[in-house]
Design a protein around this motif. Structure first.
Motif, PDB file in Angstrom:
ATOM      1  N   GLU A  69     -22.846   5.432   2.871  1.00 27.14           N
ATOM      2  CA  GLU A  69     -22.309   4.620   1.966  1.00 27.14           C
ATOM      3  C   GLU A  69     -20.674   5.937   1.706  1.00 27.14           C
ATOM      4  OE1 GLU A  69     -20.918   4.051  -2.033  1.00 27.14           O
ATOM      5  OE2 GLU A  69     -23.071   3.288  -0.765  1.00 27.14           O
ATOM      6  N   GLY A  70     -20.288   6.478   3.197  1.00 25.48           N
ATOM      7  CA  GLY A  70     -18.986   6.703   3.604  1.00 25.48           C
ATOM      8  C   GLY A  70     -18.542   5.941   4.218  1.00 25.48           C
ATOM      9  N   TYR A  71     -19.393   5.407   5.501  1.00 25.65           N
ATOM     10  CA  TYR A  71     -18.571   4.185   6.189  1.00 25.65           C
ATOM     11  C   TYR A  71     -18.242   3.280   4.914  1.00 25.65           C
ATOM     12  CZ  TYR A  71     -20.263   6.396  10.063  1.00 25.65           C
ATOM     13  OH  TYR A  71     -20.376   6.925  11.660  1.00 25.65           O
ATOM     14  N   ARG A  72     -19.224   2.688   4.768  1.00 29.93           N
ATOM     15  CA  ARG A  72     -19.182   1.452   3.493  1.00 29.93           C
ATOM     16  C   ARG A  72     -17.266   2.054   2.660  1.00 29.93           C
ATOM     17  NH1 ARG A  72     -24.242   0.931   2.245  1.00 29.93           N
ATOM     18  NH2 ARG A  72     -24.391   2.175   0.480  1.00 29.93           N
ATOM     19  N   GLU A  73     -17.491   2.730   1.703  1.00 29.67           N
ATOM     20  CA  GLU A  73     -16.063   3.691   0.731  1.00 29.67           C
ATOM     21  C   GLU A  73     -14.791   3.406   1.875  1.00 29.67           C
ATOM     22  OE1 GLU A  73     -16.469   6.823  -0.440  1.00 29.67           O
ATOM     23  OE2 GLU A  73     -17.950   6.804  -2.058  1.00 29.67           O
ATOM     24  N   HIS A  74     -15.170   3.223   3.176  1.00 30.75           N
ATOM     25  CA  HIS A  74     -13.130   3.570   4.373  1.00 30.75           C
ATOM     26  C   HIS A  74     -13.651   1.931   5.327  1.00 30.75           C
ATOM     27  CE1 HIS A  74     -14.358   7.774   2.770  1.00 30.75           C
ATOM     28  NE2 HIS A  74     -12.760   7.550   3.547  1.00 30.75           N
ATOM     29  N   ASP A  75     -14.506   1.440   4.956  1.00 30.76           N
ATOM     30  CA  ASP A  75     -14.838  -0.031   5.990  1.00 30.76           C
ATOM     31  C   ASP A  75     -13.825  -0.771   5.457  1.00 30.76           C
ATOM     32  OD1 ASP A  75     -15.334  -1.904   7.684  1.00 30.76           O
ATOM     33  OD2 ASP A  75     -18.142  -2.066   6.907  1.00 30.76           O
TER      34      ASP A  75
ATOM     35  N   ASN B 108     -14.263  -4.138   6.751  1.00 28.16           N
ATOM     36  CA  ASN B 108     -15.419  -6.055   7.164  1.00 28.16           C
ATOM     37  C   ASN B 108     -14.928  -6.161   6.101  1.00 28.16           C
ATOM     38  OD1 ASN B 108     -17.758  -6.837   6.610  1.00 28.16           O
ATOM     39  ND2 ASN B 108     -17.456  -5.957   8.751  1.00 28.16           N
ATOM     40  N   ALA B 109     -14.012  -7.506   6.681  1.00 28.52           N
ATOM     41  CA  ALA B 109     -13.763  -8.659   5.334  1.00 28.52           C
ATOM     42  C   ALA B 109     -14.982  -9.408   4.415  1.00 28.52           C
ATOM     43  CB  ALA B 109     -13.379  -9.795   6.096  1.00 28.52           C
ATOM     44  N   TYR B 110     -16.296  -9.246   5.276  1.00 26.73           N
ATOM     45  CA  TYR B 110     -17.148 -10.040   4.185  1.00 26.73           C
ATOM     46  C   TYR B 110     -17.718  -8.913   3.235  1.00 26.73           C
ATOM     47  CZ  TYR B 110     -18.139 -12.797   7.927  1.00 26.73           C
ATOM     48  OH  TYR B 110     -17.969 -14.336   9.082  1.00 26.73           O
ATOM     49  N   PHE B 111     -17.283  -7.433   3.650  1.00 22.30           N
ATOM     50  CA  PHE B 111     -17.863  -6.292   2.508  1.00 22.30           C
ATOM     51  C   PHE B 111     -16.713  -7.151   1.174  1.00 22.30           C
ATOM     52  CE2 PHE B 111     -16.973  -2.977   1.131  1.00 22.30           C
ATOM     53  CZ  PHE B 111     -18.644  -2.241   0.364  1.00 22.30           C
ATOM     54  N   ILE B 112     -15.475  -6.701   2.095  1.00 24.83           N
ATOM     55  CA  ILE B 112     -14.430  -6.832   1.254  1.00 24.83           C
ATOM     56  C   ILE B 112     -15.155  -8.386   0.367  1.00 24.83           C
ATOM     57  CG2 ILE B 112     -11.643  -7.225   0.381  1.00 24.83           C
ATOM     58  CD1 ILE B 112     -12.158  -5.035   1.911  1.00 24.83           C
ATOM     59  N   GLN B 113     -15.324  -9.517   0.409  1.00 23.99           N
ATOM     60  CA  GLN B 113     -15.664 -10.661   0.229  1.00 23.99           C
ATOM     61  C   GLN B 113     -16.280 -10.535  -1.212  1.00 23.99           C
ATOM     62  OE1 GLN B 113     -17.705 -13.455   1.913  1.00 23.99           O
ATOM     63  NE2 GLN B 113     -16.441 -15.453   1.375  1.00 23.99           N
ATOM     64  N   GLN B 114     -17.306  -9.290  -0.763  1.00 21.73           N
ATOM     65  CA  GLN B 114     -18.456  -9.544  -1.558  1.00 21.73           C
ATOM     66  C   GLN B 114     -17.490  -8.500  -3.289  1.00 21.73           C
ATOM     67  OE1 GLN B 114     -21.545 -10.314  -2.066  1.00 21.73           O
ATOM     68  NE2 GLN B 114     -20.656 -11.265  -0.385  1.00 21.73           N
TER      69      GLN B 114
ATOM     70  N   ILE C  66      -5.220 -10.101  11.521  1.00 21.72           N
ATOM     71  CA  ILE C  66      -5.176  -9.879  10.462  1.00 21.72           C
ATOM     72  C   ILE C  66      -6.375 -10.524   9.984  1.00 21.72           C
ATOM     73  CG2 ILE C  66      -4.242 -11.734   9.100  1.00 21.72           C
ATOM     74  CD1 ILE C  66      -1.688 -12.768  11.175  1.00 21.72           C
ATOM     75  N   SER C  67      -6.748 -10.162   8.472  1.00 20.82           N
ATOM     76  CA  SER C  67      -7.960  -9.949   7.838  1.00 20.82           C
ATOM     77  C   SER C  67      -7.546 -10.667   6.965  1.00 20.82           C
ATOM     78  CB  SER C  67      -8.392  -8.882   7.425  1.00 20.82           C
ATOM     79  OG  SER C  67     -10.377  -8.522   6.949  1.00 20.82           O
ATOM     80  N   LEU C  68      -8.368 -12.227   6.276  1.00 26.37           N
ATOM     81  CA  LEU C  68      -7.810 -13.259   4.679  1.00 26.37           C
ATOM     82  C   LEU C  68      -9.089 -12.552   4.760  1.00 26.37           C
ATOM     83  CD1 LEU C  68      -5.667 -14.946   3.467  1.00 26.37           C
ATOM     84  CD2 LEU C  68      -7.857 -16.693   4.157  1.00 26.37           C
ATOM     85  N   VAL C  69      -9.244 -12.710   3.371  1.00 21.35           N
ATOM     86  CA  VAL C  69     -10.410 -13.146   2.767  1.00 21.35           C
ATOM     87  C   VAL C  69     -10.108 -13.749   0.798  1.00 21.35           C
ATOM     88  CG1 VAL C  69     -12.423 -11.728   1.189  1.00 21.35           C
ATOM     89  CG2 VAL C  69     -11.558 -10.799   3.505  1.00 21.35           C
ATOM     90  N   LYS C  70     -10.822 -14.502   0.948  1.00 20.79           N
ATOM     91  CA  LYS C  70     -11.066 -15.749   0.477  1.00 20.79           C
ATOM     92  C   LYS C  70     -12.292 -16.296  -0.437  1.00 20.79           C
ATOM     93  CE  LYS C  70      -9.397 -20.429  -1.241  1.00 20.79           C
ATOM     94  NZ  LYS C  70      -8.261 -21.202  -0.919  1.00 20.79           N
ATOM     95  N   ASN C  71     -12.378 -16.038  -2.482  1.00 28.31           N
ATOM     96  CA  ASN C  71     -13.516 -16.015  -2.924  1.00 28.31           C
ATOM     97  C   ASN C  71     -12.433 -17.435  -4.190  1.00 28.31           C
ATOM     98  OD1 ASN C  71     -15.860 -15.140  -2.769  1.00 28.31           O
ATOM     99  ND2 ASN C  71     -15.673 -13.738  -3.854  1.00 28.31           N
ATOM    100  N   SER C  72     -13.818 -18.711  -3.628  1.00 22.46           N
ATOM    101  CA  SER C  72     -12.836 -20.135  -4.740  1.00 22.46           C
ATOM    102  C   SER C  72     -13.955 -19.631  -5.469  1.00 22.46           C
ATOM    103  CB  SER C  72     -12.246 -21.018  -3.898  1.00 22.46           C
ATOM    104  OG  SER C  72     -11.187 -20.882  -2.746  1.00 22.46           O
ATOM    105  N   PHE C  73     -13.569 -20.303  -6.607  1.00 27.95           N
ATOM    106  CA  PHE C  73     -14.746 -20.917  -7.767  1.00 27.95           C
ATOM    107  C   PHE C  73     -13.844 -21.636  -8.856  1.00 27.95           C
ATOM    108  CE2 PHE C  73     -13.242 -16.438  -9.385  1.00 27.95           C
ATOM    109  CZ  PHE C  73     -13.340 -16.676 -10.495  1.00 27.95           C
TER     110      PHE C  73
END
Length: 481
Positions: free
Chosen positions: A42-48, A50-56, A131-138
């Motif tokens: 959980e601590g890793y997730r809070e400081h992570d 990670n782009a896929y985690f950001i996308q969620q 560079i990290s880019l995260v995009k959600n389209s709907f």
């Protein structure tokens, strides 16, 4: 409980109890380790970053969004989550930017990526250099909504899941093993101590018994009452002690009897020898100076020699009986017919000696016993002789009574004498006992008659005893065949 069974149960418990406790410990330890695992990741997730985690995290609840005005509240909540991770946010609704907090660095990064990728493509996750880019389209009401998060200084947290899991599992196993070893050790110590106490006590008791026997003490007791193998061993040991004590007592009694026998022989031989010596000296010195005196002296010498011969014969018989080397000749006979025949012979033997003998039988003719004719005759005649020899009245009345029970034929011979003091009844069957402490009447018998009788009856597997009943009664018990 047998020691073998106790050891088997103990070994089963030593196996089952630790296994059960290990499972319980493993289950209990699993709870804090699972919690620690969850807290760590959980601590890793809070400081992570990670782009896929950001996308969620860029997926809003579409039920709360009806038009672009509803998107105004979403950036504020989302930015609180993205700011610590270095991301900035752009939200477009139908191609129109409705919210943005990008900076110059973000714009440079977007220019490097290209506007086509940013605004025209579908949902994507892009990591390029730093560079990290995260995009959600709907689509909402036929309107395309883009939620874009960009981080121009992306430094992903690299977590070695395999190594982390291995470390966690190994720590878990080590702790469980250590606790299990402690539990197994304690369990084994407790169970072993109980078994040890069960084993050491009888061993100490046997060692104590051996020490006592070595020191010559045979009066101790083996107080061990458990129903196990040691109970049998201690019981056998105690039986050995009792037999050894009996053997020692018998040896002491045998030695005492031998001493008494030597004393009795010396006394009973000295009296006739002294008389013979005196009369021989009288003949040698001429005291018997007439044929009548000489005949009297010679008759007395002969009589004394005959007394000695009887004594020697009795001693020889007693010795053979005592050592168990006497050759008995057993026959199976009807006890009633035998005693009736003896009764008729006894009446003739004591006819004219003021002796009245009566016989009563409650025994069947078919009752058989094993006996030696001559030796049982010797016993019965000796009893009758004693009744006559030690009579207190002019007329001796002797009653012979024969009866039986399920296992034995019983013969009682009673007289009308004064009996024997109760304290001396047990001594009647000792060698050289005459009821005369001074032992000054050897002419009344050798003192071996009842001792010989006892040996003969015991050789017939029977018993002989004496008791007072208006005179002395001798009871002989013989087993039926």
């Amino acid at each position: 409980m047998k020691i073998k069974k106790r050891l088997t149960i103990s070994n089963i418990f030593m196996l089952i109890i630790p296994v059960i406790i290990i499972f319980i410990i493993a289950f209990i330890m699993n709870i804090p380790f699972s919690k620690a695992y969850e807290n760590k990741f959980e601590g890793y997730r809070e400081h992570d970053q990670n782009a896929y985690f950001i996308q969620q995290s860029l997926k809003p609840d579409m039920r709360n969004i009806e038009n672009k005005n509803d998107l105004d509240k979403f950036p504020e909540q989302l930015q609180k989550f993205l700011d610590p991770k270095g991301y900035h946010l752009i939200i477009t609704y139908d191609g129109e930017i409705v919210s943005s907090n990008i900076e110059d660095k973000d714009k440079e990064a977007i220019s490097m990526i290209g506007d086509d990728v940013l605004f025209k493509s579908n949902s994507l996750v892009l990591e390029m250099n730093s560079i990290s880019l995260v995009k959600n389209s709907f689509v909402k009401d036929n309107k395309v909504v883009n939620i874009i998060a960009i981080n121009p200084s992306y430094k992903p947290v690299r977590i070695d899941i395999k190594n982390e899991m291995s470390t966690l599992v190994i720590s878990y196993i080590i702790i469980v093993i250590i606790i299990s070893l402690i539990v197994v050790t304690i369990t084994n110590v407790i169970l072993s101590s109980k078994i040890y106490k069960k084993l050491i006590r009888p061993l100490e008791l046997l060692s104590y018994g051996a020490e006592q026997i070595k020191n010559g003490n045979l009066d101790f007791e083996m107080n061990y009452e458990s129903d196990d193998e040691f109970g049998q061993v201690c019981g056998d040991f105690d039986e050995m002690r009792l037999r050894l004590k009996h053997s020692v007592d018998m040896q002491l009694k045998y030695e005492e009897d031998r001493k008494q026998l030597v004393v009795g022989i010396s006394h009973d031989l000295r009296t006739p020898l002294t008389a013979i010596k005196g009369y021989v000296e009288g003949l040698r010195d001429g005291v018997a100076n007439t044929p009548e005196k000489q005949k009297k002296y010679l008759d007395t010498i002969y009589t004394k020699a005959c007394d000695m011969d009887v004594l020697v014969d009795s001693l020889f018989l007693f010795s053979k009986l005592d050592t168990g080397r006497f050759p008995f000749k057993f026959d199976v006979v009807s006890i009633r017919e035998y005693i009736e025949r003896f009764y008729r012979c006894a009446k003739k033997e004591f006819y004219g000696k003021n002796v009245e003998i009566s016989f009563e039988s409650k025994c069947e003719n078919s009752t058989l016993v094993k006996l030696d004719y001559n030796e049982i005759n010797r016993v019965l005649l000796n009893i009758l002789d004693n009744s006559v020899k030690y009579k207190q009245k002019n007329l001796v009345k002797i009653k012979i009574k024969l009866y039986e029970d399920e296992e034995f034929a019983i013969l009682e011979i009673s007289d009308n004498g004064s009996g024997v003091p109760d304290e001396e009844l047990s001594k009647l069957f000792l060698s050289f006992y005459r009821g005369d402490v001074s032992r000054t009447k050897p002419n009344e018998g050798s003192g071996l008659g009842l001792a010989i009788a006892k040996h003969i009856i015991e050789a017939h597997d029977g018993e002989i005893e004496a008791f007072n009943n208006d005179g002395l009664t001798i009871r002989i018990t013989l087993p039926k065949r």
